[in-house]
Design an enzyme around this catalytic site. Structure first.
Site, mmCIF file in Angstrom:
data_model
loop_
_atom_site.group_PDB
_atom_site.id
_atom_site.type_symbol
_atom_site.label_atom_id
_atom_site.label_comp_id
_atom_site.label_asym_id
_atom_site.label_seq_id
_atom_site.Cartn_x
_atom_site.Cartn_y
_atom_site.Cartn_z
ATOM 1 N NE ARG A 29 46.320 -28.437 13.225
ATOM 2 C CZ ARG A 29 47.083 -29.725 13.525
ATOM 3 N NH1 ARG A 29 46.945 -30.418 14.706
ATOM 4 N NH2 ARG A 29 48.003 -30.230 12.588
ATOM 5 C CE1 TYR A 86 49.468 -31.085 1.233
ATOM 6 C CE2 TYR A 86 47.162 -32.241 0.862
ATOM 7 C CZ TYR A 86 48.184 -31.389 0.395
ATOM 8 O OH TYR A 86 48.102 -31.087 -0.799
ATOM 9 C CG HIS A 87 45.371 -27.941 6.107
ATOM 10 N ND1 HIS A 87 44.223 -28.654 6.574
ATOM 11 C CD2 HIS A 87 45.795 -27.230 7.315
ATOM 12 C CE1 HIS A 87 43.994 -28.812 7.672
ATOM 13 N NE2 HIS A 87 44.990 -27.704 8.090
ATOM 14 C CB CYS A 126 46.261 -37.483 13.048
ATOM 15 S SG CYS A 126 45.331 -36.167 12.103
ATOM 16 N N GLY A 183 39.577 -26.021 13.592
ATOM 17 C CA GLY A 183 38.239 -26.649 13.388
ATOM 18 C C GLY A 183 38.361 -27.857 12.673
#
Length: 252
Positions: free
Chosen positions: A96, A102-103, A207, A189
């Site tokens: 991507r 982070y997730h 980011c 997404g």
């Protein structure tokens, strides 16, 4: 990814099917219950397979809503120096756009496999429309989300916090956006912070933006459940992207 790299000069507007496109099925709306039970690379493979099937005309578009166990992902612009704690959580390189993010639990990730052949081959407009979707969702919870000319994602002003060293108001990111497109079908997404453990972001420079922090609905004093957020996400999605139909697989 910066606004200069990927952003239209005007508002996104509706991102429904282009004029003259053939009739299409509603977007399949899938919500995974609980944490995703298989590794992140398997989720990417599932997105890639669905995008390929959409491009081949063999499957409907899909919105796939998930929660991941704690992990870091690195986009195509990620800098190694921005991975501050490489041993803390699993780290996955992914195709991507963007840098490190982070997730984890308490964060809603929405993977969108949409056909831009039929909706319009305009990546800048698509990214802006994703931002519009998040901003409209936040507005339903009385949160003002904003875009910035030099930073992809959705930001919230924090005037109650100390300003930055240069005197500018502190802002915090509440939603990240990273996409990939293959044969003009999107995947990856958005991620929206509902109530994640914000300290987990300390292992990266989120980011690639230092100085400004991250926030969540809970951090802003809005204790909402994931199903409540999902309901608003869907309503605003249908307003912007068109109708959706719940899947029988782990859907709401």
């Amino acid at each position: 990814m910066t606004r200069d790299e990927l952003h239209p000069s005007g508002p996104a507007g509706l991102f429904t099917m282009a004029a003259g496109a053939e009739p299409y099925a509603p977007v399949e709306w899938v919500i995974e219950e609980g944490l995703l039970p298989y590794p992140y690379p398997d989720a990417v493979a599932a997105m890639e397979a669905r995008a390929a099937a959409i491009a081949a005309g063999e499957a409907a578009e899909q919105a796939w809503l998930v929660e991941h166990p704690p992990l870091y992902t690195a986009g195509t612009s990620a800098r190694d120096a921005d991975l501050v704690a490489p041993e803390r959580f699993p780290v996955f390189r992914t195709g991507r756009g963007g840098q490190f993010t982070y997730h984890g639990p308490g964060q809603r990730v929405a993977y969108l496999m949409l056909d831009l052949n039929r909706r319009g081959r305009d990546l800048r407009r698509y990214v802006a429309t994703l931002e519009d979707w998040v901003i409209a969702t936040l507005a339903q919870f009385n949160v003002t989300g904003e875009r910035r000319p030099d930073r992809i994602g959705v930001w919230v002003r924090r005037p109650e916090k100390p300003p930055l060293p240069d005197g500018t108001m502190r802002e915090e990111k509440i939603a990240a956006i990273g996409i990939r497109v293959r044969r003009w079908v999107t995947f990856h997404g958005i991620s929206l912070n509902v109530d994640p453990e914000l300290e987990h972001y300390s292992g990266i420079v989120p980011c690639g933006v230092s100085g400004h922090g991250v926030t969540s609905l809970a951090d802003l004093g809005i204790p909402v459940s994931m199903p409540e957020v999902d309901a608003v996400l869907r309503a605003e999605f249908e307003r912007i992207f068109g109708s959706a139909a719940s899947s029988n697989r782990n859907s709401a």
